[in-house]
Enzyme design. Structure first.
Site, PDB file in Angstrom:
ATOM      1  N   PHE B 127       1.295  -7.120  -4.080  1.00 18.27           N
ATOM      2  CA  PHE B 127       0.975  -8.760  -4.664  1.00 18.27           C
ATOM      3  C   PHE B 127      -0.179  -8.318  -6.122  1.00 18.27           C
ATOM      4  O   PHE B 127      -0.298  -6.791  -6.421  1.00 18.27           O
ATOM      5  CB  PHE B 127      -0.368  -8.675  -3.223  1.00 18.27           C
ATOM      6  CG  PHE B 127      -1.093  -9.713  -3.804  1.00 18.27           C
ATOM      7  CD1 PHE B 127      -1.038 -11.555  -3.618  1.00 18.27           C
ATOM      8  CD2 PHE B 127      -2.375  -9.740  -5.109  1.00 18.27           C
ATOM      9  CE1 PHE B 127      -1.538 -12.333  -3.654  1.00 18.27           C
ATOM     10  CE2 PHE B 127      -2.942 -10.656  -5.175  1.00 18.27           C
ATOM     11  CZ  PHE B 127      -2.543 -12.004  -4.651  1.00 18.27           C
ATOM     12  N   ASP B 196      -3.633  -0.804  -0.149  1.00 12.44           N
ATOM     13  CA  ASP B 196      -4.143  -1.692  -0.229  1.00 12.44           C
ATOM     14  C   ASP B 196      -4.098  -2.190   1.118  1.00 12.44           C
ATOM     15  O   ASP B 196      -2.848  -2.623   2.022  1.00 12.44           O
ATOM     16  CB  ASP B 196      -3.387  -3.009  -1.537  1.00 12.44           C
ATOM     17  CG  ASP B 196      -4.516  -4.363  -1.157  1.00 12.44           C
ATOM     18  OD1 ASP B 196      -4.292  -4.708   0.014  1.00 12.44           O
ATOM     19  OD2 ASP B 196      -4.062  -5.040  -2.144  1.00 12.44           O
ATOM     20  N   TYR B 221     -11.270 -10.959   4.466  1.00 13.45           N
ATOM     21  CA  TYR B 221     -11.012 -12.566   4.240  1.00 13.45           C
ATOM     22  C   TYR B 221     -10.115 -13.216   5.047  1.00 13.45           C
ATOM     23  O   TYR B 221     -10.011 -13.486   5.380  1.00 13.45           O
ATOM     24  CB  TYR B 221     -11.817 -13.292   3.275  1.00 13.45           C
ATOM     25  CG  TYR B 221     -10.794 -13.111   2.212  1.00 13.45           C
ATOM     26  CD1 TYR B 221      -9.367 -13.791   2.053  1.00 13.45           C
ATOM     27  CD2 TYR B 221     -11.685 -12.105   1.022  1.00 13.45           C
ATOM     28  CE1 TYR B 221      -8.950 -13.074   1.080  1.00 13.45           C
ATOM     29  CE2 TYR B 221     -10.483 -11.640  -0.180  1.00 13.45           C
ATOM     30  CZ  TYR B 221      -9.484 -12.491  -0.147  1.00 13.45           C
ATOM     31  OH  TYR B 221      -8.903 -12.001  -1.839  1.00 13.45           O
ATOM     32  N   LYS B 222      -9.261 -12.431   4.924  1.00 10.30           N
ATOM     33  CA  LYS B 222      -8.231 -12.168   6.095  1.00 10.30           C
ATOM     34  C   LYS B 222      -8.292 -12.325   7.766  1.00 10.30           C
ATOM     35  O   LYS B 222      -8.847 -12.543   8.564  1.00 10.30           O
ATOM     36  CB  LYS B 222      -7.442 -12.036   5.405  1.00 10.30           C
ATOM     37  CG  LYS B 222      -6.573 -11.854   3.985  1.00 10.30           C
ATOM     38  CD  LYS B 222      -5.478 -11.201   3.345  1.00 10.30           C
ATOM     39  CE  LYS B 222      -5.547 -11.223   2.120  1.00 10.30           C
ATOM     40  NZ  LYS B 222      -5.218 -13.226   1.204  1.00 10.30           N
ATOM     41  N   ARG B 371       5.305 -19.379   4.954  1.00 11.52           N
ATOM     42  CA  ARG B 371       3.884 -17.372   5.672  1.00 11.52           C
ATOM     43  C   ARG B 371       3.316 -18.270   6.964  1.00 11.52           C
ATOM     44  O   ARG B 371       2.392 -19.885   6.955  1.00 11.52           O
ATOM     45  CB  ARG B 371       3.599 -17.076   5.253  1.00 11.52           C
ATOM     46  CG  ARG B 371       3.917 -16.107   3.658  1.00 11.52           C
ATOM     47  CD  ARG B 371       3.252 -15.387   3.239  1.00 11.52           C
ATOM     48  NE  ARG B 371       1.816 -16.226   2.991  1.00 11.52           N
ATOM     49  CZ  ARG B 371       0.785 -15.626   2.236  1.00 11.52           C
ATOM     50  NH1 ARG B 371       0.762 -13.869   2.494  1.00 11.52           N
ATOM     51  NH2 ARG B 371      -0.519 -16.204   2.094  1.00 11.52           N
TER      52      ARG B 371
END
Lengths: 397, 397
Positions: B127, B196, B221-222, B371
């Site tokens: 990312f 990560d 937050y995922k 996705r």
């Protein structure tokens, strides 16, 4: 009714900011003089935050990054703060903590410096985090650090100085430092200045643009009433932005963040000061809290602040003679919006605990400094009189 | 009713996590498959956050730092996250963004390295923010950086390697990388690894302690449903904590933060990873959101995740043959909790916009990757079937 009580009533009646008090959640039983640490809750915040949570997050979910303009909130809120610190739009971004913003600003300032400038000067009485972070920034950029009393920084900046980090108002004493003069002297010496506005933003006019300040940081949970740990802010003067080389080049500061490219290419403008995904709930609570500033003139805020602190000092002298000594300067040009009193007994914590028990909330900087913050939007003259009177009762004067 | 529809119904009826769905705010008209970007709202959050705002901030104000335990929230919430990533208490702290935590972890890891180790290896498909921040960390610590495909990192780590930064699950492809094997190889090479966990925390068992991971970061937050931009977290293994030399030594990480001393002295334990004042509203929303995990077994979450993504892939093959090609690995050991599909047309945005219009919410990684994230706590088999069916309709299969 004592003279001071009736004077307080008359002054409150004549106060042009008086109506603002109704925009905050306060209780009549408490005199809240700790708004220099955590500002009171603006009434607009709960409903706005509930809408952010229940509709924007709960119903719109991912769509809110665009449809609720979450993505651009750091710059939008930054501009609202900018108006309150004298910064034209496009120079302030909200996000991260003050400490993190000090790191960005000091490192970026060093990177703007000419070759051979490898000295970071720090206000010797700085709020500790600024010193700790500046030391880390100096270590990571090959600079040495030197602590200098704030009043001497203008003279101390020399040909080796890269950056000067200074607090606008001393957190402990409430002393206001000379932002125009120090800024001019530091710039004349060829160095950059970073001002920490934690104790001045929302308390008095700052006028960053007018005085040619290079960088500034500050928090928003004191006089700006943004809520506990509300996001801090970073000011980078417009002409320095192209050279702002952030040590924290997170994806939010990329020129094309959703391009997801391997190579970093910084955005133009204040956005360059962003790092990672902003804590939206805290940020939008701050946004709602800033509504209380709509239409407010900082000059009126400053005038009331000085009247309030003058009056409080008079009341303290009358009600608690000999029990405390002001360490906040008497001169208006050297005073922020708090009054710090050193106790004659040398003891602070127990005394403040008793004040709090009696409904007067300030705080202590150990061992012997009592701090009373006067947030002009919601503190009145009767509050100041009552606080001094209760202080007098507690010290047994 | 098609075979896949009835199979979905049967599987949903047998799902042991099915009851969890009622703990989230969802609407029947939408299949929300973007929880890998922003998790759905847990029902417990609004009331808890309203209490934090109205009572803790509004009424208790400054007292809440102690009385409402705001001050210790970063460690307390960190320990709750720790349970979900296989970390014993005292090693995880919540706060700041993932980007800021990557900076802390990579710099601290370099500072733990033996002399002569000056190379930072980064997952080549990382990312982007991890790569940008690692590059800054390398620049500021005198290291060089090298991008290596995640699968090759175990072999690439050598005698010059100080630290390896790698994503547990690739954000684009959904590929799960080999955490135990890579960790063991990097450690055997004498280097440190930073994982990560943004796309694995809350999606599958991570077991940081069991696998001897050095450092880890991640967002909340995922799959952890902490809210937009909810605070990230930092894991520092207990035996590395005494050597954790933070580049962001803010006052919250001081051994005696309210001593306000000029000299920095780091706290012991996970607290050392803190920086400035935490954004309490976002942090306590996350705290409330984590309640949905009480009593949840990550092994059951993983089992359902694999069942869901297997089933979705079967449905896609049945409903949209030839229109898309999975880029997420078929092998369970190489799959996270999302399915990424490359479109045959080479176009992604328009297709996803049409899916969203028809109530199926995923997202796009341009130009051609669709996705779909499967959050096992609230996504069901009927959702998977419907999403694939609507995809088939949209591509005209």
């Amino acid at each position: 009714m004592s003279d001071l009580t009736s004077e307080a009533a008359a002054r409150d009646a004549a106060d042009e900011l008086r109506a603002k008090r109704a925009e905050f959640v306060l209780d009549d039983g408490t005199v809240y003089l700790d708004g220099n640490s955590l500002g009171a809750l603006p009434r607009a915040v709960p409903a706005r935050l509930a809408d952010v949570v229940e509709r924007e997050w709960g119903r719109l979910r991912i769509r809110s990054w665009d449809e609720s303009a979450w993505w651009t909130a750091p710059e939008r809120v930054g501009d609202r703060i900018g108006r309150l610190v004298g910064a034209a739009p496009g120079q302030v971004v909200a996000g991260d903590s003050t400490s993190v913003n000090v790191f960005k600003a000091v490192v970026a300032a060093v990177r703007c410096a000419a070759d051979g400038r490898d000295e970071v000067l720090v206000d010797a009485a700085t709020f500790p985090t600024d010193g700790y972070i500046a030391e880390s920034a100096a270590r990571m950029t090959g600079c040495r650090i030197r602590a200098v009393p704030a009043a001497d920084l203008a003279d101390a900046a020399g040909p080796r100085t890269a950056v000067v980090l200074v607090n606008h108002v001393d957190y402990r004493t409430g002393r206001l430092h000379d932002l125009p003069g120090t800024t001019a002297a530091v710039r004349a010496a060829g160095a950059r200045v970073v001002w920490d506005l934690c104790h001045s933003a929302g308390a008095l006019p700052v006028e960053l643009d007018a005085h040619g300040v290079d960088f500034a940081v500050g928090c928003t949970y004191k006089y700006l009433n943004g809520g506990p740990g509300a996001p801090a802010f970073l000011y980078v003067r417009w002409d320095l932005q192209p050279r702002f080389d952030s040590p924290l080049p997170g994806w939010n500061s990329h020129a094309d963040p959703f391009g997801m490219t391997a190579a970093y290419r910084p955005a133009d403008g204040a956005v360059r000061g962003r790092v990672g995904t902003p804590e939206i709930l805290s940020l939008l609570a701050l946004d709602a809290a800033l509504d209380v500033w709509d239409g407010v003139d900082l000059a009126a805020v400053r005038a009331k602040s000085l009247d309030l602190t003058d009056f409080f000092l008079r009341c303290v002298a009358a009600y608690a003679p000999g029990a405390v000594t002001p360490v906040t300067p008497a001169a208006h040009g050297e005073r922020g919006s708090q009054v710090s009193l050193r106790t004659a007994s040398g003891e602070g914590r127990g005394l403040m605990a008793e004040l709090v028990r009696r409904g007067v909330v300030g705080d202590v900087r150990p061992p012997d400094i009592l701090r009373f913050g006067f947030a002009p939007l919601y503190v009145g003259f009767a509050d100041a009189e009552r606080a001094a009177r209760v202080l007098g009762e507690v010290v047994g004067a």
